[in-house]
Enzyme design. Structure first.
Site, PDB file in Angstrom:
ATOM      1  N   ARG A 172      43.841  38.466  21.262  1.00 17.31           N
ATOM      2  CA  ARG A 172      42.570  38.985  21.746  1.00 17.31           C
ATOM      3  C   ARG A 172      42.332  40.398  21.215  1.00 17.31           C
ATOM      4  O   ARG A 172      41.667  41.216  21.851  1.00 17.31           O
ATOM      5  CB  ARG A 172      42.510  38.953  23.268  1.00 17.31           C
ATOM      6  CG  ARG A 172      43.730  39.474  23.990  1.00 17.31           C
ATOM      7  CD  ARG A 172      43.486  39.408  25.480  1.00 17.31           C
ATOM      8  NE  ARG A 172      44.681  39.717  26.250  1.00 17.31           N
ATOM      9  CZ  ARG A 172      44.649  40.121  27.506  1.00 17.31           C
ATOM     10  NH1 ARG A 172      43.501  40.284  28.122  1.00 17.31           N
ATOM     11  NH2 ARG A 172      45.771  40.372  28.163  1.00 17.31           N
ATOM     12  N   ASN A 196      43.321  77.314  40.335  1.00 18.87           N
ATOM     13  CA  ASN A 196      42.502  76.182  40.748  1.00 18.87           C
ATOM     14  C   ASN A 196      42.116  76.359  42.217  1.00 18.87           C
ATOM     15  O   ASN A 196      42.979  76.559  43.071  1.00 18.87           O
ATOM     16  CB  ASN A 196      43.258  74.869  40.551  1.00 18.87           C
ATOM     17  CG  ASN A 196      42.367  73.647  40.682  1.00 18.87           C
ATOM     18  OD1 ASN A 196      41.633  73.500  41.646  1.00 18.87           O
ATOM     19  ND2 ASN A 196      42.441  72.765  39.693  1.00 18.87           N
ATOM     20  N   ASN A 225      41.469  66.945  31.124  1.00 18.50           N
ATOM     21  CA  ASN A 225      40.734  65.765  31.556  1.00 18.50           C
ATOM     22  C   ASN A 225      39.306  65.909  31.044  1.00 18.50           C
ATOM     23  O   ASN A 225      38.582  66.814  31.463  1.00 18.50           O
ATOM     24  CB  ASN A 225      40.710  65.647  33.083  1.00 18.50           C
ATOM     25  CG  ASN A 225      42.094  65.607  33.691  1.00 18.50           C
ATOM     26  OD1 ASN A 225      43.052  65.158  33.067  1.00 18.50           O
ATOM     27  ND2 ASN A 225      42.222  66.092  34.918  1.00 18.50           N
ATOM     28  N   SER A 255      36.284  66.771  37.206  1.00 17.50           N
ATOM     29  CA  SER A 255      35.346  66.880  38.324  1.00 17.50           C
ATOM     30  C   SER A 255      34.202  67.838  38.010  1.00 17.50           C
ATOM     31  O   SER A 255      33.176  67.821  38.689  1.00 17.50           O
ATOM     32  CB  SER A 255      36.075  67.338  39.592  1.00 17.50           C
ATOM     33  OG  SER A 255      36.757  68.558  39.361  1.00 17.50           O
ATOM     34  N   HIS A 273      37.081  72.457  30.299  1.00 16.74           N
ATOM     35  CA  HIS A 273      38.214  73.243  30.782  1.00 16.74           C
ATOM     36  C   HIS A 273      39.486  72.419  30.658  1.00 16.74           C
ATOM     37  O   HIS A 273      39.453  71.204  30.527  1.00 16.74           O
ATOM     38  CB  HIS A 273      38.000  73.676  32.238  1.00 16.74           C
ATOM     39  CG  HIS A 273      37.902  72.524  33.200  1.00 16.74           C
ATOM     40  ND1 HIS A 273      36.764  71.753  33.332  1.00 16.74           N
ATOM     41  CD2 HIS A 273      38.801  71.991  34.082  1.00 16.74           C
ATOM     42  CE1 HIS A 273      36.965  70.817  34.235  1.00 16.74           C
ATOM     43  NE2 HIS A 273      38.196  70.925  34.706  1.00 16.74           N
ATOM     44  N   CYS A 305      62.228  63.708  15.153  1.00 15.88           N
ATOM     45  CA  CYS A 305      62.214  64.069  13.733  1.00 15.88           C
ATOM     46  C   CYS A 305      62.436  62.836  12.863  1.00 15.88           C
ATOM     47  O   CYS A 305      61.767  62.640  11.842  1.00 15.88           O
ATOM     48  CB  CYS A 305      63.294  65.110  13.434  1.00 15.88           C
ATOM     49  SG  CYS A 305      63.000  66.746  14.144  1.00 15.88           S
ATOM     50  N   HIS A 322      61.928  67.205  21.139  1.00 20.38           N
ATOM     51  CA  HIS A 322      60.871  67.642  20.223  1.00 20.38           C
ATOM     52  C   HIS A 322      59.549  67.546  20.986  1.00 20.38           C
ATOM     53  O   HIS A 322      59.185  66.468  21.456  1.00 20.38           O
ATOM     54  CB  HIS A 322      60.853  66.685  19.022  1.00 20.38           C
ATOM     55  CG  HIS A 322      60.170  67.210  17.796  1.00 20.38           C
ATOM     56  ND1 HIS A 322      60.852  67.475  16.629  1.00 20.38           N
ATOM     57  CD2 HIS A 322      58.884  67.483  17.538  1.00 20.38           C
ATOM     58  CE1 HIS A 322      60.006  67.891  15.698  1.00 20.38           C
ATOM     59  NE2 HIS A 322      58.802  67.903  16.231  1.00 20.38           N
TER      60      HIS A 322
END
Length: 340
Positions: A20, A75, A152, A160, A165, A198, A292
């Site tokens: 699919r 926040n 986000n 929100s 930001h 690596c 890493h």
């Protein structure tokens, strides 16, 4: 035929559902573009509204007589509090820690309308410099064991507020997902005497089929066992275990690669909601040979359903090789203002 692929880093299995499988362009969001103003009077992140936010932690440039380019604030609805102490409590099988930590917002620019894909490379570099400064500063607190930096973009990704930001959360514990990656990396180093990241990057560059962008210092690629469509990782070519070890020259190069990748996703998939996070070892890992750090960019093109929740195994309907080819061919300069 469908196939199962194993994630080299986590050893988790992913189903590549070729029966699919969808063409990459079929996952474009096709949302009606809406005009967004550069300034919104009611937005607490727009310039002139600084009194609507908690007192700032940092601004760039630092001179308060100059207009700010990047601003860091606590926040207002923090997940954790820096006002308590990380006191541990164990009662029978119930382990608790007081909700200590830091939760900060990094306002990417004064422009309300300009997401990171549309910013100039130089502005993205400023944001990354602020990321590094806050990462190192919070990591120096002996009560903090890990700092997660993330973005986000869009409501489905958890944003929100519309003003672009990023965020960071510093915790007194190392999250289990991070700990698992550290464990697998150490086990590989013990077995093979090399950094697994690596080693993977070298093989992927040789193969090239999953490479999206390669610069002098970084490579963006689709992982062989990508759990979701277009899940793209950016790796530094220099071995570094901690993001805090990145140099000024590398920040400039990473800004160009990250902004270009985001612009390709913005143009090719029509500005989907997405998350990105900097997956770094704790600051104590500076100099560690087995881990890493990297940047993980995950467009939110599909939803987690019952099978994923019940098994922990993801189903990916886009071949990573097809996703890489698609993104390579997207003209990132079509993003308005890209690279300006």
């Amino acid at each position: 035929m469908p196939e199962l692929r194993q994630n080299f880093f986590t050893k988790e299995w992913v189903i590549i559902a070729t029966e699919r499988a969808r063409r990459p362009e079929e996952l474009a969001t096709h949302r009606t573009a809406q005009a967004v103003p550069s300034f919104v009077e009611s937005c607490p992140f727009c310039p002139g509204n600084e009194n609507k936010t908690p007192p700032e932690v940092l601004r760039f440039p630092g001179n308060t007589s100059e207009p700010w380019a990047v601003r860091v604030i606590p926040n207002k609805f923090a997940a954790l509090s820096s006002e308590v102490q990380p006191t541990r409590n164990l009662q029978h099988l119930r382990r608790r820690i007081e909700g200590f930590g830091f939760h900060e917002v990094i306002i990417d620019s004064p422009d309300h309308a300009c997401c990171m894909a549309l910013l100039p490379d130089a502005q993205v570099a400023r944001i990354l410099c602020v990321f590094k400064e806050r990462y190192n500063s919070l990591s120096a607190d002996q009560r903090i064991n890990h700092v997660t930096i993330f973005k986000n973009h869009g409501a489905d990704a958890g944003a929100s507020l519309q003003h672009p930001h990023s965020q960071l959360i510093a915790t007194p514990v190392i999250p289990s997902q991070v700990r698992h990656r550290l464990h697998e990396a150490l086990r590989h180093y013990d077995d093979a005497g090399e950094c697994m990241f690596c080693h993977m990057v070298e093989r992927e560059i040789e193969d090239h089929t999953r490479i999206v962008i390669k610069s002098e210092m970084f490579v963006a690629l689709e992982v062989f066992a990508s759990p979701t469509p277009f899940a793209t990782h950016i790796f530094p070519l220099r071995h570094m275990a901690s993001f805090g070890d990145i140099s000024a020259v590398e920040i400039t190069d990473l800004a160009r690669v990250l902004r270009t990748l985001l612009a390709k996703i913005y143009v090719g998939l029509e500005n989907p909601d997405l998350n990105f996070t900097i997956r770094s070892g704790p600051s104590d890992y500076v100099g560690a040979r087995h881990f890493h750090w990297y940047v993980s960019v995950i467009p939110r093109l599909t939803r987690v359903a019952g099978f994923e929740l019940g098994s922990g195994m993801f189903i990916n309907t886009v071949l990573p090789e097809s996703a890489a080819e698609f993104l390579r061919n997207v003209n990132a300069q079509k993003a308005a203002g890209a690279g300006a």
